[in-house]
Design an enzyme around this catalytic site. Structure first.
Site, PDB file in Angstrom:
ATOM      1  N   SER A   1     -65.384  43.273  -8.660  1.00 35.30           N
ATOM      2  CA  SER A   1     -65.926  42.827  -7.219  1.00 35.30           C
ATOM      3  C   SER A   1     -66.416  43.898  -6.439  1.00 35.30           C
ATOM      4  O   SER A   1     -67.517  44.580  -7.115  1.00 35.30           O
ATOM      5  CB  SER A   1     -64.667  42.028  -6.332  1.00 35.30           C
ATOM      6  OG  SER A   1     -65.311  41.337  -5.260  1.00 35.30           O
ATOM      7  N   ASP A  23     -69.127  31.983 -10.341  1.00 34.55           N
ATOM      8  CA  ASP A  23     -68.559  32.967  -9.491  1.00 34.55           C
ATOM      9  C   ASP A  23     -68.928  32.687  -8.000  1.00 34.55           C
ATOM     10  O   ASP A  23     -70.152  32.948  -7.616  1.00 34.55           O
ATOM     11  CB  ASP A  23     -68.696  34.335  -9.923  1.00 34.55           C
ATOM     12  CG  ASP A  23     -67.661  35.354  -9.161  1.00 34.55           C
ATOM     13  OD1 ASP A  23     -67.171  35.116  -7.991  1.00 34.55           O
ATOM     14  OD2 ASP A  23     -67.335  36.378  -9.682  1.00 34.55           O
ATOM     15  N   HIS A  83     -63.462  33.709  -9.291  1.00 33.19           N
ATOM     16  CA  HIS A  83     -64.118  34.860  -8.979  1.00 33.19           C
ATOM     17  C   HIS A  83     -63.656  35.934 -10.113  1.00 33.19           C
ATOM     18  O   HIS A  83     -62.378  35.854 -10.417  1.00 33.19           O
ATOM     19  CB  HIS A  83     -63.730  35.416  -7.828  1.00 33.19           C
ATOM     20  CG  HIS A  83     -64.039  36.734  -7.559  1.00 33.19           C
ATOM     21  ND1 HIS A  83     -65.422  37.192  -7.571  1.00 33.19           N
ATOM     22  CD2 HIS A  83     -63.650  37.717  -6.616  1.00 33.19           C
ATOM     23  CE1 HIS A  83     -65.627  38.539  -7.176  1.00 33.19           C
ATOM     24  NE2 HIS A  83     -64.368  38.874  -6.482  1.00 33.19           N
TER      25      HIS A  83
END
Length: 524
Positions: free
Chosen positions: A239, A464, A492
């Protein structure tokens, strides 16, 4: 000015027990054998400014006193040691004030591993120290047979000179606030809340506040590399951790080892567009949840899940929903209802808990939705928050250009209400977040690294919600010397989320440098 990713979403499902059903992310051991660049191999080229050249290891690991390892027990099969590294607060004046960066190293007892694999969970604001402790046992044995897992708290985070601006009570109040920024009163409330945070941070930290940003943390990462005495950095970032990895590759291309960037932040979009892309991703993720919900008991008892959420949020605007959790005094406002829903969309393994939380809320009990919201906010059962939100606003605002203007926020709100009927209005208040922030900013450069010493592996998930797939494509293209690995999955990030295909490909890259075939897409 974007939705923050829960810092440990890769492993959160293993600890999410909403008083209902515990989610669990399956982890598959990877494969692979040999090694990449040995620790003695040094990168070519001149050291970038403010960065030490490769040399003798200077980090000294020992006890972990004063470093927060989190609530998860360290795996018994690993030796756990900690260290602190002094780095310049301001890299434009390296001889000035020094701050401390906290690290943890996990060495598998039955392995001869010595090369560090630096890991970061995202955020910004996520504790890499706690993440390192959590992820070590989940990593395939071939990875921990080669590497020591090294987690670090980025500057301003956790145990690394943490930024703490607000009290727990103030955070409870702000998280429950539901200003309608279509109205003058709502706009004034949102601006007042943003000003409260900015003033609290600036009054406590003064001019040093502007030195907590992504570019400075990327430079800290090179100090960590040098502290281990290795010529190239091996790194696993999720991320927001992909933004750190991208900046590292941009600043120090000759020192890039094996870099895995999973769940890419898009380097080509502006802040508002990036935020909108996330909102679109979560709207789509809710539709996928709703389809699943209709086929599974007891979730299908919700009827139309989207209509159920709308009804709950509308009710909570005027009559916040109480919780049956013993000692809980909070009630779920519309903001906390929507945050709980959004939190439950980060991983498919959360869907059962989300469905049951919505069923409970329809019966007048918000305990499940509040616990889902607390997972996102890193609030424990005693009501204490980590500093993830303080660090998040600090880093995000320091990374962004001043603004946006009131008129741009108002036009964006009008658009978002139509485009994102579940999350648009609620999220629009966040657009005021950096308006009142200190003006000295360091906007990260577009992360280009065509001369990287190693090909970087970017991993993207087609579905995602938090970091939409286009970001992985754009980051791969922008870096220049990178390979994209795709998963047709849900939730995610991709690695350690249940796909043996992804796990084996990432393991092969980290262990023996094998890149997946160009254009490879792993099935669900």
């Amino acid at each position: 000015m974007s939705l923050r990713s829960p810092a440990r979403v890769v492993l959160l499902a293993a600890s999410l027990t909403v008083g209902l059903v515990a989610g669990c992310t399956s982890v598959v051991s990877g494969t692979g054998t040999a090694g990449t660049a040995p620790a003695s191999q040094t990168a070519s080229g001149s050291p970038p400014s403010g960065s030490p050249a490769p040399g003798k290891a200077s980090l000294r690991f020992g006890g972990c006193s004063g470093i927060d390892l989190g609530s998860s027990p360290a795996p018994a099969s690993f030796e756990v040691q900690c260290a602190r590294l002094s780095v310049p607060l301001d890299y434009t004046d390296p001889s000035s004030k020094q701050i401390s960066v906290a690290l943890v190293r996990l060495h598998r007892k039955d392995s001869s591993a010595s090369r560090p694999l630096l890991v970061d969970p995202g955020g910004p604001g996520g504790s890499g120290v706690q993440f390192g402790v959590e992820i070590a046992a989940a990593l395939p044995s071939k990875i921990t047979g080669k590497y020591d897992v090294v987690g670090f708290d980025p500057r301003g985070v956790g145990s690394s000179t943490p930024i703490r601006c607000l009290t727990d009570a103030q955070k409870d109040q702000l998280n429950a606030a539901s200003p309608d920024v279509r109205t003058a009163a709502g706009q004034a409330e949102a601006k007042r809340e943003a000003q409260q945070v900015a003033q609290a941070c600036e009054s406590k930290y003064g001019s040093s506040l502007d030195d907590f940003d992504t570019v400075a943390t990327a430079r800290d990462m090179d100090r960590i590399r040098a502290g281990f005495g290795v010529g190239r950095l091996d790194y696993l970032g999720f991320s927001y951790g992909t933004e750190l990895g991208g900046q590292y590759a941009h600043l120090f291309p000759s020192r890039v080892g094996a870099l895995v960037l999973d769940g890419a932040v898009d380097p080509l979009t502006d802040d508002i567009t990036s935020f909108a892309d996330q909102l679109g991703g979560f709207e789509q993720a809710f539709d996928q949840f709703a389809e699943w919900c209709g086929k599974h008991s007891p979730c299908h008892d919700l009827g139309d899940p989207r209509a159920a959420v709308y009804q709950l949020a509308d009710k909570a605007r005027t009559s916040p929903i109480p919780s049956s959790t013993p000692g809980e005094t909070r009630k779920a406002t519309s903001a906390l209802v929507l945050l709980g829903v959004l939190s439950g969309l980060y991983s498919q393994s959360f869907w059962s808990a989300l469905g049951q939380s919505l069923l409970l809320a329809k019966q007048g009990d918000a305990r499940g939705l509040l616990q889902l919201a607390d997972v996102y906010n890193e609030r424990d059962s005693s009501g204490h928050y980590t500093n993830i939100s303080d660090a998040n606003v600090t880093i995000n605002c320091n990374d962004s250009k001043p603004g946006p203007s009131d008129s741009l926020i108002q036009s964006t709100t009008t658009s978002w209400v139509k485009r994102f009927p579940m999350f648009g209005l609620w999220s629009a208040a966040s657009l005021y977040g950096c308006q009142q922030w200190q003006p000295k900013r360091t906007v990260p450069a577009k992360p280009t690294a065509p001369d990287s010493a190693n090909t970087i592996l970017v991993v993207g998930n087609l579905h995602d919600p938090a970091t939409p797939y286009q970001g992985a494509k754009d980051l791969t293209d922008t870096l220049g010397k990178a390979r994209l690995l795709t998963w047709d999955g849900e939730g995610h990030t991709s690695f350690l989320q249940g796909s043996s295909c992804i796990d084996e490909a990432v393991t092969g890259y980290l262990v023996d440098g094998t890149l997946p075939a160009a254009g490879k897409t792993c099935p669900r």
